[in-house]
Design a protein around this motif. Sequence first.
Motif, PDB file in Angstrom:
ATOM      1  N   TYR A   5      15.162  -7.438  -8.720  1.00 57.76           N
ATOM      2  CA  TYR A   5      14.974  -6.111  -8.131  1.00 57.76           C
ATOM      3  C   TYR A   5      16.093  -5.162  -8.554  1.00 57.76           C
ATOM      4  N   ALA A   6      17.305  -5.691  -8.714  1.00 57.66           N
ATOM      5  CA  ALA A   6      18.411  -4.849  -9.190  1.00 57.66           C
ATOM      6  C   ALA A   6      18.163  -4.404 -10.634  1.00 57.66           C
ATOM      7  N   ILE A   7      17.664  -5.336 -11.460  1.00 54.13           N
ATOM      8  CA  ILE A   7      17.368  -5.001 -12.861  1.00 54.13           C
ATOM      9  C   ILE A   7      16.264  -3.951 -12.934  1.00 54.13           C
ATOM     10  N   VAL A   8      15.212  -4.140 -12.160  1.00 51.84           N
ATOM     11  CA  VAL A   8      14.101  -3.184 -12.162  1.00 51.84           C
ATOM     12  C   VAL A   8      14.567  -1.813 -11.707  1.00 51.84           C
ATOM     13  N   PHE A   9      15.421  -1.781 -10.708  1.00 46.16           N
ATOM     14  CA  PHE A   9      15.938  -0.500 -10.213  1.00 46.16           C
ATOM     15  C   PHE A   9      16.660   0.254 -11.331  1.00 46.16           C
ATOM     16  N   VAL A  10      17.534  -0.458 -12.055  1.00 43.16           N
ATOM     17  CA  VAL A  10      18.280   0.177 -13.144  1.00 43.16           C
ATOM     18  C   VAL A  10      17.328   0.629 -14.250  1.00 43.16           C
ATOM     19  N   GLN A  56       2.694  13.623 -16.152  1.00 47.91           N
ATOM     20  CA  GLN A  56       3.620  12.952 -15.253  1.00 47.91           C
ATOM     21  C   GLN A  56       3.031  11.645 -14.748  1.00 47.91           C
ATOM     22  N   GLY A  57       1.722  11.616 -14.494  1.00 49.22           N
ATOM     23  CA  GLY A  57       1.076  10.388 -14.055  1.00 49.22           C
ATOM     24  C   GLY A  57       1.146   9.300 -15.109  1.00 49.22           C
ATOM     25  N   VAL A  58       0.875   9.659 -16.366  1.00 53.96           N
ATOM     26  CA  VAL A  58       0.959   8.695 -17.464  1.00 53.96           C
ATOM     27  C   VAL A  58       2.390   8.175 -17.614  1.00 53.96           C
ATOM     28  N   LEU A  59       3.362   9.094 -17.558  1.00 47.32           N
ATOM     29  CA  LEU A  59       4.761   8.693 -17.718  1.00 47.32           C
ATOM     30  C   LEU A  59       5.217   7.808 -16.555  1.00 47.32           C
ATOM     31  N   ASN A  60       4.813   8.162 -15.340  1.00 49.74           N
ATOM     32  CA  ASN A  60       5.166   7.332 -14.187  1.00 49.74           C
ATOM     33  C   ASN A  60       4.616   5.916 -14.345  1.00 49.74           C
ATOM     34  N   THR A  61       3.352   5.832 -14.778  1.00 47.04           N
ATOM     35  CA  THR A  61       2.716   4.530 -14.975  1.00 47.04           C
ATOM     36  C   THR A  61       3.460   3.715 -16.032  1.00 47.04           C
ATOM     37  N   PHE A  62       3.787   4.362 -17.123  1.00 50.44           N
ATOM     38  CA  PHE A  62       4.520   3.713 -18.210  1.00 50.44           C
ATOM     39  C   PHE A  62       5.864   3.175 -17.713  1.00 50.44           C
ATOM     40  N   VAL A  63       6.599   3.986 -16.953  1.00 46.05           N
ATOM     41  CA  VAL A  63       7.917   3.578 -16.454  1.00 46.05           C
ATOM     42  C   VAL A  63       7.789   2.378 -15.515  1.00 46.05           C
ATOM     43  N   ILE A  64       6.826   2.433 -14.591  1.00 54.15           N
ATOM     44  CA  ILE A  64       6.661   1.339 -13.617  1.00 54.15           C
ATOM     45  C   ILE A  64       6.326   0.025 -14.320  1.00 54.15           C
ATOM     46  N   VAL A  65       5.388   0.073 -15.287  1.00 53.49           N
ATOM     47  CA  VAL A  65       4.974  -1.143 -15.993  1.00 53.49           C
ATOM     48  C   VAL A  65       6.117  -1.677 -16.858  1.00 53.49           C
ATOM     49  N   LEU A  66       6.683  -0.816 -17.682  1.00 51.90           N
ATOM     50  CA  LEU A  66       7.701  -1.272 -18.631  1.00 51.90           C
ATOM     51  C   LEU A  66       8.937  -1.811 -17.912  1.00 51.90           C
ATOM     52  N   ALA A  67       9.367  -1.140 -16.847  1.00 55.15           N
ATOM     53  CA  ALA A  67      10.550  -1.593 -16.120  1.00 55.15           C
ATOM     54  C   ALA A  67      10.350  -2.994 -15.557  1.00 55.15           C
ATOM     55  N   ARG A  68       9.140  -3.270 -15.072  1.00 52.46           N
ATOM     56  CA  ARG A  68       8.896  -4.570 -14.448  1.00 52.46           C
ATOM     57  C   ARG A  68       8.641  -5.663 -15.484  1.00 52.46           C
ATOM     58  N   VAL A  69       8.011  -5.330 -16.592  1.00 52.82           N
ATOM     59  CA  VAL A  69       7.820  -6.321 -17.654  1.00 52.82           C
ATOM     60  C   VAL A  69       9.164  -6.711 -18.259  1.00 52.82           C
ATOM     61  N   VAL A  70       9.972  -5.709 -18.598  1.00 56.66           N
ATOM     62  CA  VAL A  70      11.300  -5.997 -19.157  1.00 56.66           C
ATOM     63  C   VAL A  70      12.164  -6.693 -18.108  1.00 56.66           C
ATOM     64  N   GLY A  71      12.005  -6.293 -16.846  1.00 56.09           N
ATOM     65  CA  GLY A  71      12.762  -6.937 -15.773  1.00 56.09           C
ATOM     66  C   GLY A  71      12.458  -8.412 -15.656  1.00 56.09           C
ATOM     67  N   ARG A  72      11.184  -8.786 -15.822  1.00 58.71           N
ATOM     68  CA  ARG A  72      10.809 -10.204 -15.778  1.00 58.71           C
ATOM     69  C   ARG A  72      11.491 -10.986 -16.903  1.00 58.71           C
ATOM     70  N   VAL A  73      11.480 -10.388 -18.092  1.00 56.83           N
ATOM     71  CA  VAL A  73      12.062 -11.071 -19.249  1.00 56.83           C
ATOM     72  C   VAL A  73      13.557 -11.285 -19.043  1.00 56.83           C
ATOM     73  N   ILE A  74      14.264 -10.236 -18.618  1.00 56.51           N
ATOM     74  CA  ILE A  74      15.712 -10.348 -18.418  1.00 56.51           C
ATOM     75  C   ILE A  74      16.026 -11.324 -17.290  1.00 56.51           C
ATOM     76  N   ASP A  75      15.276 -11.245 -16.192  1.00 60.58           N
ATOM     77  CA  ASP A  75      15.509 -12.141 -15.059  1.00 60.58           C
ATOM     78  C   ASP A  75      15.241 -13.591 -15.447  1.00 60.58           C
ATOM     79  N   GLY A  76      14.184 -13.809 -16.253  1.00 60.24           N
ATOM     80  CA  GLY A  76      13.888 -15.167 -16.709  1.00 60.24           C
ATOM     81  C   GLY A  76      14.984 -15.718 -17.590  1.00 60.24           C
ATOM     82  N   TYR A  77      15.539 -14.856 -18.443  1.00 57.89           N
ATOM     83  CA  TYR A  77      16.625 -15.297 -19.319  1.00 57.89           C
ATOM     84  C   TYR A  77      17.871 -15.638 -18.504  1.00 57.89           C
TER      85      TYR A  77
END
Length: 304
Positions: free
Chosen positions: A198-203, A163-184
């Motif tokens: 923040y709305a994108i990251v939440f989703v 669960q710790g590994v999965l939580n870490t993966f979700v937090i990192v990936l959501a924010r990296v992808v969120g940056r890309v989408i927000d930048g676009y």
Amino acid sequence: MFKRVALFLATNLAVLALISIVLAVLENVFGIRIATGSNAGLLVFALLFGFGGSFISLMMSKWMAKRGTGAHVIEQPRNEAEQWLVSTVRRQADAAGIKMPEVAIYDAPEINAFATGPSRNNSLVAVSTGLLRAMNRDEAEAVLGHEVSHVANGDMVTMALIQGVLNTFVIVLARVVGRVIDGYLSGGRDSGPGLAYYAIVFVLDMVFGLFASMIAMWFSRYREFRADEGGAALAGKQKMIAALERLSVTYGENTLPKQVAAFGISGAVGHGLRKLLMSHPPLAERIQALRNAPIQPAGGRVVS
């Protein structure tokens, strides 16, 4: 399925709120700012929250289980049934090579039992009053062996790590992808994260978290097959099969609190997405898998 998904969404919302509060306190009260805009800062942030909550839950698991179920820990057996429970768990724990767990009984109508605790040598095995009423001693012995096997296999710690590994993966990936989408969406303007980010990251937390839950539940189902084999080794293959067959016809609604529900018994049958989010395999699959499994009883020969 919808109840489980609603609980998942509510839990993630609470986690996101907690993260925001903690970050605000660290920055405004203590002057500590975690630079989640950088990859290194984001990784530290993700590891802190990804593993932090998982291991806090693990360390508090026995306390939460006792409080959530109202379980009575047997310190001095008050009757023959409690004496049998304690002596059976002690014998199985010795055979499994673990320290004697705490043994408890909790009041619930369904046939159920669970094991929890922060380590193999600091654990709790509890059974419901419904189980003691509905099962004979052979069947109850097999269920106890199943729970002791969970402890001996280190399933609580392994689940916390996963669960710790999965939580870490979700937090990192959501924010990296969120940056890309927000930048676009912002046309590449470097004006810092806005409400859209923040709305994108939440989703994305919701979406990636759902997939992470599927992975965690896959492992949970896998460890149930292993614990069935462990119960068969400790109590006997036919006793374990008989216990599962009893559950398949008389199991009631699971009333365990969500903190320990994955370590209890489940008679649910699911299909599609519901099945992917189940913590336990269907009982029919468990019975068939156990019939086909060669079992090495403790100190005995293989039983096919």
